[in-house]
Design a protein around this motif. Structure first.
Motif, PDB file in Angstrom:
ATOM      1  N   UNK A  78      18.017  24.250  -6.096  1.00 34.88           N
ATOM      2  CA  UNK A  78      17.781  23.019  -6.853  1.00 34.88           C
ATOM      3  C   UNK A  78      16.416  23.077  -7.551  1.00 34.88           C
ATOM      4  N   UNK A  79      15.405  23.619  -6.858  1.00 36.03           N
ATOM      5  CA  UNK A  79      14.076  23.776  -7.464  1.00 36.03           C
ATOM      6  C   UNK A  79      14.138  24.713  -8.670  1.00 36.03           C
ATOM      7  N   UNK A  80      14.923  25.775  -8.551  1.00 41.33           N
ATOM      8  CA  UNK A  80      15.090  26.711  -9.671  1.00 41.33           C
ATOM      9  C   UNK A  80      15.749  26.010 -10.853  1.00 41.33           C
ATOM     10  N   UNK A  81      16.761  25.185 -10.573  1.00 39.11           N
ATOM     11  CA  UNK A  81      17.441  24.448 -11.631  1.00 39.11           C
ATOM     12  C   UNK A  81      16.482  23.485 -12.324  1.00 39.11           C
ATOM     13  N   UNK A  82      15.658  22.783 -11.537  1.00 45.27           N
ATOM     14  CA  UNK A  82      14.711  21.845 -12.137  1.00 45.27           C
ATOM     15  C   UNK A  82      13.691  22.580 -13.005  1.00 45.27           C
ATOM     16  N   UNK A  83      13.227  23.728 -12.513  1.00 44.54           N
ATOM     17  CA  UNK A  83      12.201  24.467 -13.248  1.00 44.54           C
ATOM     18  C   UNK A  83      12.755  25.048 -14.543  1.00 44.54           C
ATOM     19  N   UNK A  84      14.020  25.471 -14.519  1.00 49.57           N
ATOM     20  CA  UNK A  84      14.596  26.140 -15.691  1.00 49.57           C
ATOM     21  C   UNK A  84      15.262  25.169 -16.666  1.00 49.57           C
ATOM     22  N   UNK A  85      15.889  24.113 -16.140  1.00 50.24           N
ATOM     23  CA  UNK A  85      16.665  23.234 -17.015  1.00 50.24           C
ATOM     24  C   UNK A  85      16.324  21.761 -16.860  1.00 50.24           C
ATOM     25  N   UNK A  86      15.662  21.407 -15.768  1.00 49.56           N
ATOM     26  CA  UNK A  86      15.330  20.008 -15.535  1.00 49.56           C
ATOM     27  C   UNK A  86      16.390  19.313 -14.699  1.00 49.56           C
ATOM     28  N   UNK A 106      13.797  21.686 -24.659  1.00 50.52           N
ATOM     29  CA  UNK A 106      13.453  22.862 -23.858  1.00 50.52           C
ATOM     30  C   UNK A 106      12.445  22.475 -22.787  1.00 50.52           C
ATOM     31  N   UNK A 107      12.616  23.050 -21.610  1.00 44.69           N
ATOM     32  CA  UNK A 107      11.589  22.887 -20.585  1.00 44.69           C
ATOM     33  C   UNK A 107      10.440  23.843 -20.916  1.00 44.69           C
ATOM     34  N   UNK A 108       9.315  23.643 -20.245  1.00 47.56           N
ATOM     35  CA  UNK A 108       8.167  24.536 -20.462  1.00 47.56           C
ATOM     36  C   UNK A 108       8.536  25.969 -20.104  1.00 47.56           C
ATOM     37  N   UNK A 109       9.341  26.112 -19.050  1.00 48.89           N
ATOM     38  CA  UNK A 109       9.767  27.456 -18.650  1.00 48.89           C
ATOM     39  C   UNK A 109      10.564  28.128 -19.761  1.00 48.89           C
ATOM     40  N   UNK A 110      11.545  27.403 -20.318  1.00 52.37           N
ATOM     41  CA  UNK A 110      12.379  28.003 -21.368  1.00 52.37           C
ATOM     42  C   UNK A 110      11.546  28.406 -22.581  1.00 52.37           C
TER      43      UNK A 110
END
Length: 657
Positions: free
Chosen positions: A422-430, A488-492
């Protein structure tokens, strides 16, 4: 000798192993400053790291009569003529527990204050308020405090660790920067041993703060030897969470995913490991039992010099490594069968010369075979997990991704790894607040509502959004609306700028690659099965390939937070962005050289050796990717951190509060 000569790399490794001698000198200075018969009581977590510094016989030569393991629940009685020296981590809870233990002992004995029969060595720092707490406990004058920083511990070729496992928790979960000065002192010692670099690249607030502290400590004494590193790269953990949250595909990385790691060693236990212990009890019985060929847990040292099986396979893809280990077991079995066909004289010679080495090698191979089989059993449907992670990275159908994570929560029930996805999903896509509320409810129903506070801890580390009170309004419908494609998230944004996602057809430093087996082998993304390049590896590639400041600026100027720190002799600022540095290096029209008072461009790097430090824990995927870049470019890269962590360790830190 050429700077890229393999012998030069070996010389540098010997220098890095010299940290042990410095650590011994520091410890000796403390122990020898305490006269009389001494007993050493160690916090259990410090025993393994201390084994890298000295042996029990070395401690006895320094006046230590006996060594005990500290028990927080039971006090240790002291003889009238002996001093007790406690060694603990600089953790407030541990320190206060020890003071409560010492209160009745020290006050009842009423010794001569000048003797100081109790000493506490705090690793790595003794904070100012520790003296205040000592006074409040009524122990001032009876107990003496010391601090001991063992600096970098050499684990393996190109791998260093400070062994400060609570640093991530302090910096990212509590916002407590108090451990940073000790880290800065260790970096300064590295400068004294290996020389200061011409340039350092920092990414993140903690990294920049470390380099500012290093500058405040002053330049190390001038050395006649040339520096060993051309550049340093210091990066905050939160600038590349995916490298920790993704499941690695390499052998060393998966060993850390399944087994507990203690100061460069893993504990292979057939009955218990990190995966089985985090599963909800109801689901543990449904999982296949690990092989029970050995009831006793064994330690495997993650050092290529002492374990050639590990050295041969550590950075290989797990499937390749496990098949090679099985093949080696068969080959050794056939080799040992030769004894049956030998004459008596041949047998004597074979037993005397080859058999001991083969027996030792067989024991190592069997340990790794056992470990690899447990990894296979614990990971289950690994391909499904990798596909899910790849879809998360590329933000493919968020609604389906949330559904799959929720399904894994109920069918697999892993306390840390489900949250990790879930943390990975939030970081990559929100992740929307309403989506988090729904997941948090299901999570607490599975593991208990005492874990509700964990979501706030993870939000503090920017791994999840803030958990807000539920609303009865129909705003939950917003969660079902697809995000517009232009958002886009900051990661993207940074992943596209730095070309970290190999699905876009980019390899190391933008080199084209494919998703086939050949592409996986020709790109550092192989550590994540060809889906993602760790940021530290990409930055190393950019630093090593940059021919001038302008080229570096072109690749890094769009990423906010990156700063160059120069060992500058000019009057210009030694801390600036890559774009500002490139502008400073530009030659004015009609001038033959850059502006007066400006140092020459440090790029391309004259010395192609890099030192990488990750603030908040590195992982073996990053180390393997940097090793790949070093072989690709002919450079030497040393990766260091405060600790080596798997992704589940990152999430577990939020549960320790």
């Amino acid at each position: 000798m050429s700077q890229n000569d393999p012998g030069n790399g070996n010389l540098m490794e010997k220098k890095l192993q010299g940290f042990q001698l410095v650590a011994q000198e520091k410890l000796q200075a403390i122990l020898c400053s305490i006269p009389g018969k001494k007993e050493l009581i160690l916090e259990p977590a410090l025993i393994k790291p201390l084994e890298h510094i000295c042996t029990a016989s070395w401690l006895k030569l320094k006046g230590i009569q006996r060594i005990y393991k500290h028990d927080a629940k039971q006090s240790l009685p002291r003889s009238a003529d002996e001093l007790h020296i406690y060694m603990i981590r600089s953790v407030l809870g541990t320190y206060q527990t020890l003071l409560r233990q010492l209160q009745p002992l020290a006050t009842l004995e009423t010794p001569d204050i000048s003797l100081k029969m109790y000493h506490i060595i705090c690793v790595p720092s003794c904070y100012t308020y520790y003296q205040t707490l000592l006074e409040q406990a009524g122990l001032w004058g009876l107990v003496e405090l010391h601090h001991y920083n063992w600096d970098f511990i050499y684990f393996d070729q190109g791998v260093l660790s400070l062994e400060l496992p609570n640093l991530y928790e302090c910096l990212y979960l509590h916002g407590d920067n108090s451990p940073l000065p000790a880290v800065a002192q260790s970096l300064r010692l590295l400068q004294m041993i290996c020389g200061p670099p011409a340039v350092s690249l920092s990414f993140g607030s903690h990294s920049a703060q470390l380099l500012q502290m290093l500058k405040a400590l002053g330049k190390p004494p001038n050395s006649t030897n040339p520096p060993d590193y051309g550049a340093w790269l210091i990066i905050d953990r939160d600038k590349d969470y995916p490298s920790s949250l993704l499941t690695p595909a390499i052998y060393a990385g998966l060993l850390l995913e399944v087994f507990q790691q203690r100061a460069g060693e893993i504990v292979v236990d057939n009955s218990k490991n990190k995966i089985s212990s985090q599963r909800v009890e109801l689901l543990q019985s449904k999982q296949p039992k690990a092989a029970t060929s050995a009831s006793k847990s064994i330690s495997v040292r993650l050092n290529s010099a002492s374990d050639e099986i590990y050295g041969d396979n550590r950075y290989k893809h797990f499937a390749q490594a496990s098949s090679l280990i099985r093949a080696q077991v068969k080959a050794l079995g056939l080799e040992l069968q030769k004894l049956n066909d030998m004459q008596l004289e041949e047998m004597h010679d074979y037993v005397a010369r080859k058999l001991p080495k083969l027996t030792e090698l067989k024991a190592k191979v069997l340990r790794h075979l056992n470990a690899s089989e447990i990894v296979i059993q614990m990971l289950g449907n690994f391909r499904r997990l990798q596909t899910l992670e790849e879809d998360i990275l590329n933000n493919v159908s968020r609604k389906r991704l949330l559904g799959e994570i929720d399904e894994l929560l109920t069918t697999d029930g892993q306390r840390y790894n489900t949250l990790r996805l879930l943390c990975l999903l939030h970081h990559c896509a929100g992740v929307a607040p309403e989506e988090l509320q729904l997941f948090a409810r299901n999570y607490c129903n599975m593991f208990g509502h005492r874990d509700l506070g964990v979501f706030q801890q993870l939000a503090q580390a920017a791994l999840l959004p803030q958990l807000l009170p539920e609303k009865k309004a129909p705003t939950k419908l917003l969660a079902n609306l697809p995000l517009p494609k232009f958002q886009q998230t900051e990661f993207q944004a940074n992943a596209n700028r730095l070309k970290l996602l190999t699905s876009c057809g980019d390899g190391p430093d933008g080199a084209a690659t494919s998703k086939g087996q050949q592409g996986v082998q020709s790109c550092p993304s192989f550590v994540f099965n060809g889906t993602y390049i760790p940021l530290v590896a990409q930055l190393c590639s950019i630093l090593l390939r940059a021919n001038n400041a302008e080229e570096l600026s072109t690749k890094l100027s769009m990423v906010e937070g990156m700063q160059l720190h120069l060992d500058s002799s000019s009057s210009t600022s030694s801390r600036q962005t890559p774009k500002a540095y490139a502008a400073q290096q530009r030659t004015p029209p009609g001038a033959a050289t850059p502006s007066s008072g400006v140092d020459a461009d440090v790029f391309p790097l004259r010395l192609r050796n890099l030192f990488v430090f990750v603030v908040g824990g590195a992982n073996y995927a990053e180390i393997a990717a940097c090793d790949f870049i070093s072989k690709l470019t002919g450079a030497h890269i040393t990766v260091a951190s405060d600790s080596l962590m798997a992704g589940s360790d990152l999430i577990a830190a939020a549960f320790s509060n």
